[in-house]
Motif scaffolding. Structure first.
Motif, short mmCIF file in Angstrom:
data_model
loop_
_atom_site.label_atom_id
_atom_site.label_comp_id
_atom_site.label_asym_id
_atom_site.label_seq_id
_atom_site.Cartn_x
_atom_site.Cartn_y
_atom_site.Cartn_z
N GLY A 1 10.83 66.44 37.03
CA GLY A 1 10.39 67.53 36.48
C GLY A 1 11.64 68.19 35.78
O GLY A 1 11.86 68.92 34.98
N SER A 2 12.79 67.47 35.99
CA SER A 2 14.20 67.79 35.35
C SER A 2 14.12 67.25 34.21
O SER A 2 13.20 66.22 33.66
N LEU A 3 15.04 67.57 33.07
CA LEU A 3 15.21 67.15 31.80
C LEU A 3 16.56 66.38 31.49
O LEU A 3 17.52 66.69 31.88
N LEU A 4 16.60 65.44 30.38
CA LEU A 4 17.52 64.52 30.02
C LEU A 4 17.56 65.17 28.67
O LEU A 4 16.51 65.27 27.92
N VAL A 5 19.13 65.19 28.46
CA VAL A 5 19.28 65.63 26.66
C VAL A 5 20.04 64.52 26.44
O VAL A 5 21.23 64.16 27.14
N SER A 6 20.00 63.85 25.49
CA SER A 6 20.94 62.69 24.81
C SER A 6 21.68 63.46 23.79
O SER A 6 21.45 64.50 23.08
N ASP A 7 22.96 62.97 23.79
CA ASP A 7 23.93 63.61 22.71
C ASP A 7 24.90 62.19 22.17
O ASP A 7 25.48 61.51 22.59
N ASP A 8 24.56 62.25 20.76
CA ASP A 8 25.18 60.95 20.09
C ASP A 8 26.57 60.99 19.80
O ASP A 8 27.46 59.92 19.45
N LEU A 9 27.21 62.31 19.66
CA LEU A 9 28.68 62.55 19.28
C LEU A 9 29.49 62.56 20.66
O LEU A 9 30.29 61.49 20.67
N ALA A 10 29.25 63.19 21.90
CA ALA A 10 29.73 62.83 22.99
C ALA A 10 29.39 61.15 23.62
O ALA A 10 30.42 60.76 24.49
N GLY A 11 28.43 60.87 23.28
CA GLY A 11 27.75 59.70 23.95
C GLY A 11 27.71 59.63 25.31
O GLY A 11 28.17 58.93 26.26
N ALA A 12 26.51 60.66 25.50
CA ALA A 12 26.21 60.85 27.03
C ALA A 12 24.97 61.43 27.03
O ALA A 12 24.17 61.74 26.04
N ILE A 13 24.34 61.43 28.25
CA ILE A 13 23.00 61.90 28.61
C ILE A 13 23.28 62.97 29.58
O ILE A 13 23.98 62.58 30.75
N TYR A 14 22.51 64.19 29.38
CA TYR A 14 22.98 65.26 30.34
C TYR A 14 21.59 65.44 31.08
O TYR A 14 20.51 65.10 30.79
N ARG A 15 21.85 65.86 32.50
CA ARG A 15 20.40 66.25 33.19
C ARG A 15 20.62 67.93 33.52
O ARG A 15 21.45 68.46 33.94
N ILE A 16 19.24 68.53 32.93
CA ILE A 16 19.20 69.95 33.37
C ILE A 16 18.01 70.07 34.33
O ILE A 16 16.94 69.56 34.44
N SER A 17 18.58 70.78 35.44
CA SER A 17 17.60 71.13 36.69
C SER A 17 17.42 72.47 36.94
O SER A 17 18.33 73.58 36.51
N TYR A 18 16.82 72.92 37.74
CA TYR A 18 16.29 74.41 38.08
C TYR A 18 16.37 74.37 39.58
O TYR A 18 15.63 73.52 40.36
N GLU A 19 17.37 75.45 39.94
CA GLU A 19 17.20 75.72 41.54
C GLU A 19 17.11 77.02 41.85
O GLU A 19 17.01 77.23 43.25
N GLY A 20 16.82 77.82 41.04
CA GLY A 20 16.68 79.20 41.29
C GLY A 20 15.31 79.71 41.72
O GLY A 20 14.24 78.75 42.01
N GLY A 21 15.06 80.87 42.08
CA GLY A 21 13.54 81.44 42.36
C GLY A 21 12.84 81.35 41.26
O GLY A 21 13.18 81.54 39.80
N GLN A 22 11.53 81.25 41.50
CA GLN A 22 10.30 81.54 40.39
C GLN A 22 10.32 82.94 39.83
O GLN A 22 9.79 83.05 38.72
#
Length: 423
Positions: free
Chosen positions: A402-423
């Motif tokens: 359920g986390s998200l990947l974000v690609s970046d062609d300038l930096a040459g990277a993939i990031y992962r966005i996750s959630y750890e807070g309360g609902q």
């Protein structure tokens, strides 16, 4: 399942896939021909990308200034040169990443700590040309869309460990668009498998800022400046969508099956017009107004004296002008809070010719029960206070957790966005 049975089934699958393509093109490139016959090419090595060191540390430093809603965090998932559109394997083994150059990357998190352990080139025995578009079918088939070819890779999550892979041709080289229409501009394709019909949907950007009138009939016939669909063996090709300038992101809405897509709009009309677009298509054959409209309801100078289609469909969301909205995905995971369920996460690549740069962020568009859309920034900070790009997001994809990947062609990277807070 024993190896003989596996090989026999795979060979039968490939035979079915190769037949239409073989009829289209009598002479195939040597490595395509060898791989389709399940023969080795002699390729023995991969290009491996280091995942640590000063370069990775620099990317992590940039991520410290990215702003996210409370409870979310962003981390470096992988160093991936020229990272563009992503296809997460249905078995959760590997993520394939396209580029606008000549590589497709295989990204693997072997110990499942949500950080990639290995990045290497996929199918190095094949020569790719702008293999931007990658997508999976529910059966585990990987499709890759290049500038002018479409390939299929059965069992890609298994064969990627070897330099030689099982491959079939969906559309042979030179037959996706007329060869004389091949262009360096707007040739980054994207693809999806339709949720109900099982067909392969492919966007075909037209190469001009605004096309000349003498090209319109040819482009409409081929689906250039639109979205086409076909069976997964390449047969029964048809134009599904028209009136698009250059769409580099689409996805099907869960529940409705409607096709939603981003569109990049006309340059040179001013800093603040025309708007970028997120569109919704509810049936085959709808026209979204380009080139008569440059974005939203703004008429193009070139076609302002012409009568636009009476049934032209206007965008659901008008995005910031020239922010370059690219990849998008509907969120179906369970990690994020309830308000994000069914929302669209989309990447803004950033402007190239605006007086003051805009974009370079991830947007979220939430939809209410009546279909009304609300769009706001979700992750931003890659465009700093000096107007310098520290990264340029391209695509958004969802991992199985359920986390998200974000690609970046300038930096040459993939990031992962996750959630750890309360609902």
């Amino acid at each position: 399942m024993n190896s003989y049975f596996t090989t026999t089934i795979l060979a039968g699958t490939l035979a079915l896939l190769v037949t239409p393509a073989a009829a289209q093109q009598a002479e195939l490139p040597d490595n395509i021909e060898r791989l389709q016959n399940m023969q080795s090419t002699g390729t023995t090595s991969f290009e491996q990308i280091a995942q640590d060191g000063p370069f990775a540390d620099g990317i992590r430093a940039t991520l410290e200034q990215i702003e996210l809603p409370e409870g979310f965090q962003i981390e470096l998932y992988a160093v991936v040169p020229d990272a563009r559109h992503m296809a997460v394997g249905p078995q959760g083994i590997v993520t394939f990443v396209g580029t606008r150059k000549d590589k497709i990357w295989a990204v693997t998190d072997r110990n499942k700590d949500r950080v990639a352990d290995e990045v290497k080139d996929f199918a190095p025995s094949l020569a790719f040309t702008i293999p931007n578009g990658v997508c999976f079918g529910p059966d585990g088939m990987l499709y890759t869309v290049e500038q002018n070819r479409v390939l299929i890779f059965p069992a890609a999550e298994f064969f990627y460990e070897s330099p030689d892979v099982a491959v079939g041709q969906v559309v042979a080289q030179g037959e996706l668009i007329p060869q004389e229409e091949e262009s360096f501009n707007h040739s980054a394709r994207v693809c999806r498998i339709g949720p109900d019909d099982g067909k392969l949907y492919i966007s075909l950007g037209q190469p001009h800022n605004v096309p000349p009138p003498e090209k319109l009939d040819l482009y409409r016939d081929w689906g250039i400046g639109g979205i086409i669909r076909m069976n997964t063996d390449g047969t029964e090709r048809e134009v599904y969508t028209t009136g698009i300038r250059n769409s580099v992101g689409h996805d099907f809405q869960p529940g409705t099956g409607d096709l939603w897509f981003t569109d990049n709009q006309v340059d040179g009309m001013g800093d603040d017009i025309p708007p970028g677009e997120i569109n919704r298509q509810t049936k085959m054959g709808q026209d979204f107004g380009f080139p008569y409209y440059g974005g939203g309801d703004i008429r193009t100078v070139e076609y302002e004296a012409e009568t636009p289609p009476a049934d032209a469909v206007m965008p659901v969301v008008e995005m910031t002008a020239h922010a370059a909205d690219l990849g998008m995905t509907f969120y179906t995971g369970s990690m994020f809070p309830e308000r994000y369920k069914g929302a669209i996460f989309s990447a803004q690549h950033g402007s190239w010719n605006r007086t003051e740069p805009v974009g370079a962020r991830v947007m979220v568009t939430t939809l209410d029960e009546e279909g009304n859309a609300t769009t706001e920034p979700f992750a931003e900070g890659w465009l700093d206070e000096n107007g310098e790009y520290l990264g340029r997001p391209v695509d958004v994809a969802q991992l199985r957790d359920g986390s998200l990947l974000v690609s970046d062609d300038l930096a040459g990277a993939i990031y992962r966005i996750s959630y750890e807070g309360g609902q």
